[in-house]
Write a protein that holds these residues in place. Structure first.
Motif, mmCIF file in Angstrom:
data_model
loop_
_atom_site.group_PDB
_atom_site.id
_atom_site.type_symbol
_atom_site.label_atom_id
_atom_site.label_comp_id
_atom_site.label_asym_id
_atom_site.label_seq_id
_atom_site.Cartn_x
_atom_site.Cartn_y
_atom_site.Cartn_z
ATOM 1 N N MET A 180 49.616 -8.487 -24.164
ATOM 2 C CA MET A 180 48.935 -9.047 -22.645
ATOM 3 C C MET A 180 49.666 -8.922 -22.047
ATOM 4 O O MET A 180 51.076 -8.881 -21.806
ATOM 5 N N VAL A 181 48.951 -8.370 -20.605
ATOM 6 C CA VAL A 181 49.265 -7.716 -19.621
ATOM 7 C C VAL A 181 49.402 -8.986 -18.322
ATOM 8 O O VAL A 181 48.165 -9.077 -17.870
ATOM 9 N N GLU A 182 49.786 -9.714 -17.502
ATOM 10 C CA GLU A 182 49.519 -10.511 -16.869
ATOM 11 C C GLU A 182 49.933 -9.779 -15.150
ATOM 12 O O GLU A 182 50.713 -9.082 -15.131
ATOM 13 N N PHE A 183 49.341 -9.955 -14.335
ATOM 14 C CA PHE A 183 49.039 -8.854 -13.309
ATOM 15 C C PHE A 183 49.110 -9.821 -12.069
ATOM 16 O O PHE A 183 47.859 -10.740 -12.119
ATOM 17 N N ASP A 184 49.524 -9.337 -10.315
ATOM 18 C CA ASP A 184 48.713 -9.910 -9.386
ATOM 19 C C ASP A 184 48.396 -8.944 -9.029
ATOM 20 O O ASP A 184 49.154 -7.585 -8.811
ATOM 21 N N MET A 185 47.051 -9.224 -7.532
ATOM 22 C CA MET A 185 46.787 -8.391 -7.182
ATOM 23 C C MET A 185 47.126 -9.213 -5.551
ATOM 24 O O MET A 185 46.191 -9.780 -5.007
ATOM 25 N N ASN A 186 47.218 -7.955 -4.832
ATOM 26 C CA ASN A 186 47.700 -8.356 -2.977
ATOM 27 C C ASN A 186 46.415 -7.564 -2.838
ATOM 28 O O ASN A 186 45.996 -6.238 -2.476
ATOM 29 N N TYR A 187 46.292 -8.098 -1.284
ATOM 30 C CA TYR A 187 44.577 -8.046 -0.503
ATOM 31 C C TYR A 187 45.654 -7.571 0.870
ATOM 32 O O TYR A 187 45.119 -9.056 1.662
ATOM 33 N N PRO A 188 46.407 -6.561 1.654
ATOM 34 C CA PRO A 188 47.779 -7.086 2.851
ATOM 35 C C PRO A 188 46.496 -6.936 3.885
ATOM 36 O O PRO A 188 46.669 -7.847 4.954
ATOM 37 N N SER A 199 45.669 -13.166 -2.432
ATOM 38 C CA SER A 199 45.955 -12.618 -3.824
ATOM 39 C C SER A 199 45.826 -13.142 -4.747
ATOM 40 O O SER A 199 45.100 -14.676 -4.338
ATOM 41 N N GLU A 200 45.467 -12.415 -5.988
ATOM 42 C CA GLU A 200 44.535 -13.195 -7.324
ATOM 43 C C GLU A 200 45.869 -12.167 -8.638
ATOM 44 O O GLU A 200 46.690 -11.913 -8.249
ATOM 45 N N LEU A 201 45.704 -13.936 -9.398
ATOM 46 C CA LEU A 201 46.139 -13.470 -10.146
ATOM 47 C C LEU A 201 45.194 -13.175 -11.542
ATOM 48 O O LEU A 201 44.353 -14.384 -11.718
ATOM 49 N N GLY A 202 45.658 -12.367 -12.748
ATOM 50 C CA GLY A 202 44.644 -12.011 -13.427
ATOM 51 C C GLY A 202 45.691 -11.821 -14.989
ATOM 52 O O GLY A 202 47.130 -11.154 -14.402
ATOM 53 N N ALA A 203 44.951 -11.695 -15.550
ATOM 54 C CA ALA A 203 45.293 -11.274 -16.952
ATOM 55 C C ALA A 203 44.213 -10.224 -18.549
ATOM 56 O O ALA A 203 43.436 -10.791 -18.357
#
Length: 241
Positions: A180-188, A199-203
């Protein structure tokens, strides 16, 4: 004569006194016996109640939730309530990704290339496609990272963003080896394109299904406006048939 009368009177008084003492002893014993009996009954009643209390068990039914079942990948996971609905967005299917089950809800709309596009919170599953080499459990980590590397431009490229890794770890799904890879996406600068979240959290989860079977892929991404704790809800509910 007076002396004799005195002696007789004294004798009578002694006898009366002895009688009174005897009677008082009898009355003293009876209440004690009754008290002891009462204590026995009371103790028995309390013990019985205590026993009944200990023997009563409250049987609480197990909580069950609706689930998404993906017959193609063998994965299943929790189906959230409204406004979430079953089905992975069809426009996510590409030559690299073929999602055969899932759920989604519209988080908002974003302006991309002059068009307003629905942006979803989603959870999708399917089989690993041949575009990603896989030779067995030893490839779980690198293949999962390759999946994420391909997901990034395919699904997030229309909005300026940067990605950071929250966690990358080996896990098990119903006894099957997985990564599993959990990641954050950020939209400045997402607001300039209509995003109401920053922001958005995903995996991404890749699950080995054994020799001769394509691994299963699970992908989840939830904008902050929808509550990123839902990502943990999906991951904790993930099962393999």
């Amino acid at each position: 004569m007076l002396w004799l009368l005195t002696v007789a009177t004294t004798a009578v008084l002694v006898v009366i006194g002895m009688f009174v003492v005897r009677i008082s002893k009898i009355h003293t014993v009876r209440p004690a016996a009754l008290s002891a009996a009462a204590r026995t009954v009371s103790h028995g009643t309390v013990t019985a109640k205590a026993h009944q209390s200990q023997s009563q068990h409250i049987n609480q039914p197990a909580v069950t939730y609706p689930r998404v079942t993906d017959a193609s990948s063998g994965l299943s996971y929790r189906l959230l309530g409204s406004p979430w609905r079953q089905g992975c967005p069809s426009d996510l299917n590409t030559s690299q990704f073929d999602w055969t089950a899932g759920e989604r809800t519209v988080a908002g709309h974003v302006s991309i290339g002059g068009s307003s596009v629905a942006w979803h919170g989603l959870a999708c599953s399917g089989q690993l496609q041949q575009a990603f080499p896989y030779g067995g459990p030893a490839d779980l980590e690198p293949t999962t990272l390759s999946l994420l590397g391909a997901l990034d431009p395919a699904y997030y490229g229309g909005v300026q963003h940067y990605r950071s890794t929250v966690k990358s770890t080996a896990i098990q799904v119903s006894g099957h080896q997985a990564w599993m890879v959990e990641f954050d996406m950020n939209y400045p600068d997402g607001a300039s394109q209509g995003l109401t979240w920053s922001s958005e959290l995903g995996a991404v989860v890749l699950v080995d299904r054994g020799a001769g079977q394509f691994p299963a892929v699970f992908y989840v991404s939830v904008p902050a406006s929808l509550g990123t704790l839902k990502v943990a809800t999906f991951l904790l509910s993930l099962q393999m048939s």
